[in-house]
Design a protein around this motif. Sequence first.
Motif, PDB file in Angstrom:
ATOM      1  N   GLY A 173     -27.545  62.791  27.592  1.00 17.25           N
ATOM      2  CA  GLY A 173     -26.660  61.739  27.111  1.00 17.25           C
ATOM      3  C   GLY A 173     -25.240  62.137  27.462  1.00 17.25           C
ATOM      4  O   GLY A 173     -24.938  62.458  28.610  1.00 17.25           O
ATOM      5  N   GLU A 174     -24.355  62.171  26.477  1.00 19.09           N
ATOM      6  CA  GLU A 174     -22.976  62.605  26.706  1.00 19.09           C
ATOM      7  C   GLU A 174     -22.744  64.034  26.231  1.00 19.09           C
ATOM      8  O   GLU A 174     -21.644  64.563  26.339  1.00 19.09           O
ATOM      9  CB  GLU A 174     -22.011  61.657  25.982  1.00 19.09           C
ATOM     10  N   GLU A 175     -23.767  64.673  25.719  1.00 17.38           N
ATOM     11  CA  GLU A 175     -23.673  66.016  25.163  1.00 17.38           C
ATOM     12  C   GLU A 175     -23.972  67.070  26.233  1.00 17.38           C
ATOM     13  O   GLU A 175     -25.036  67.045  26.854  1.00 17.38           O
ATOM     14  CB  GLU A 175     -24.679  66.150  24.014  1.00 17.38           C
ATOM     15  N   PRO A 203     -32.330  59.861  26.215  1.00 14.56           N
ATOM     16  CA  PRO A 203     -33.012  59.156  27.304  1.00 14.56           C
ATOM     17  C   PRO A 203     -32.339  59.311  28.666  1.00 14.56           C
ATOM     18  O   PRO A 203     -32.967  59.082  29.688  1.00 14.56           O
ATOM     19  CB  PRO A 203     -32.998  57.701  26.861  1.00 14.56           C
ATOM     20  N   MET A 204     -31.077  59.736  28.705  1.00 15.26           N
ATOM     21  CA  MET A 204     -30.377  59.890  29.982  1.00 15.26           C
ATOM     22  C   MET A 204     -30.015  61.352  30.195  1.00 15.26           C
ATOM     23  O   MET A 204     -29.401  61.987  29.336  1.00 15.26           O
ATOM     24  CB  MET A 204     -29.117  59.039  30.002  1.00 15.26           C
ATOM     25  N   VAL A 205     -30.395  61.880  31.350  1.00 12.70           N
ATOM     26  CA  VAL A 205     -30.123  63.271  31.713  1.00 12.70           C
ATOM     27  C   VAL A 205     -29.302  63.267  32.994  1.00 12.70           C
ATOM     28  O   VAL A 205     -29.672  62.612  33.969  1.00 12.70           O
ATOM     29  CB  VAL A 205     -31.440  64.055  31.916  1.00 12.70           C
ATOM     30  N   THR A 206     -28.184  64.006  32.997  1.00 10.23           N
ATOM     31  CA  THR A 206     -27.330  64.104  34.178  1.00 10.23           C
ATOM     32  C   THR A 206     -27.173  65.565  34.547  1.00 10.23           C
ATOM     33  O   THR A 206     -26.818  66.393  33.712  1.00 10.23           O
ATOM     34  CB  THR A 206     -25.944  63.485  33.916  1.00 10.23           C
ATOM     35  N   LEU A 207     -27.442  65.884  35.817  1.00 13.85           N
ATOM     36  CA  LEU A 207     -27.303  67.237  36.336  1.00 13.85           C
ATOM     37  C   LEU A 207     -26.265  67.217  37.448  1.00 13.85           C
ATOM     38  O   LEU A 207     -26.387  66.450  38.401  1.00 13.85           O
ATOM     39  CB  LEU A 207     -28.648  67.731  36.891  1.00 13.85           C
ATOM     40  N   PHE A 246     -27.278  64.294  39.931  1.00 11.47           N
ATOM     41  CA  PHE A 246     -28.614  63.737  39.768  1.00 11.47           C
ATOM     42  C   PHE A 246     -28.674  63.095  38.385  1.00 11.47           C
ATOM     43  O   PHE A 246     -28.361  63.734  37.389  1.00 11.47           O
ATOM     44  CB  PHE A 246     -29.689  64.826  39.848  1.00 11.47           C
ATOM     45  N   VAL A 247     -29.060  61.825  38.310  1.00 14.37           N
ATOM     46  CA  VAL A 247     -29.194  61.118  37.040  1.00 14.37           C
ATOM     47  C   VAL A 247     -30.669  60.772  36.865  1.00 14.37           C
ATOM     48  O   VAL A 247     -31.278  60.156  37.736  1.00 14.37           O
ATOM     49  CB  VAL A 247     -28.326  59.838  37.010  1.00 14.37           C
ATOM     50  N   LEU A 248     -31.222  61.178  35.733  1.00 23.14           N
ATOM     51  CA  LEU A 248     -32.635  60.944  35.448  1.00 23.14           C
ATOM     52  C   LEU A 248     -32.780  60.204  34.130  1.00 23.14           C
ATOM     53  O   LEU A 248     -31.990  60.409  33.209  1.00 23.14           O
ATOM     54  CB  LEU A 248     -33.376  62.290  35.340  1.00 23.14           C
ATOM     55  N   LEU A 249     -33.777  59.371  34.039  1.00 25.85           N
ATOM     56  CA  LEU A 249     -34.112  58.709  32.787  1.00 25.85           C
ATOM     57  C   LEU A 249     -35.312  59.425  32.190  1.00 25.85           C
ATOM     58  O   LEU A 249     -36.361  59.531  32.819  1.00 25.85           O
ATOM     59  CB  LEU A 249     -34.422  57.229  33.019  1.00 25.85           C
ATOM     60  N   ALA A 250     -35.128  59.942  30.988  1.00 26.18           N
ATOM     61  CA  ALA A 250     -36.183  60.708  30.335  1.00 26.18           C
ATOM     62  C   ALA A 250     -37.278  59.778  29.837  1.00 26.18           C
ATOM     63  O   ALA A 250     -37.025  58.641  29.443  1.00 26.18           O
ATOM     64  CB  ALA A 250     -35.603  61.512  29.184  1.00 26.18           C
TER      65      ALA A 250
END
Length: 161
Positions: free
Chosen positions: A73-75, A105-109, A123-127
């Motif tokens: 998310g934003e954390e 639900p949102m993961v950003t690497l 990389f943006v992934l939807l959990a």
Amino acid sequence: MPRMGAQMLHPVTVRVLAIAACGWLLAGEASALTLGRASGAALIGRPLELVIPVTLDASDTQGPCAGADLFYGEERVRAPIVRWEPGIGTQGVLRVTSTAPVDEPMVTLYLRVGCAQSSTRRFVLLAEPPAEVQPPVTAPAPAANQSPSTSPRRATAPAGR
């Protein structure tokens, strides 16, 4: 009156020459590196595990310098572990794992690769929720202690025409 022997360069020509010289100096330090598509899944409740294929420059004999910033998310999450696994020739993979389970639900690497000059790829992934494993449904087996006289009999038709 200007002197005839001294030639002045046009200001645009000087800028073009300066930019070309900087580009030539930087080209000596550049190395080629190709990052492929990330494979793996972001599953809610489980730590992140991604594999990213990498193709190195032929002159690069060691693995790439890599680091990452991870956000659920934003954390911002504690820095993930980024490990280089060499393959055949100039091929290899970067394996990115986290210790914290995915809880958004949102993961950003943000993956930084390169030693002298690094580049960053996002990389943006939807959990997804993990697939629940259900035991296979089987028909009940006949009891082993049933005698033949108590087991149900099949009706047989008389043999005839």
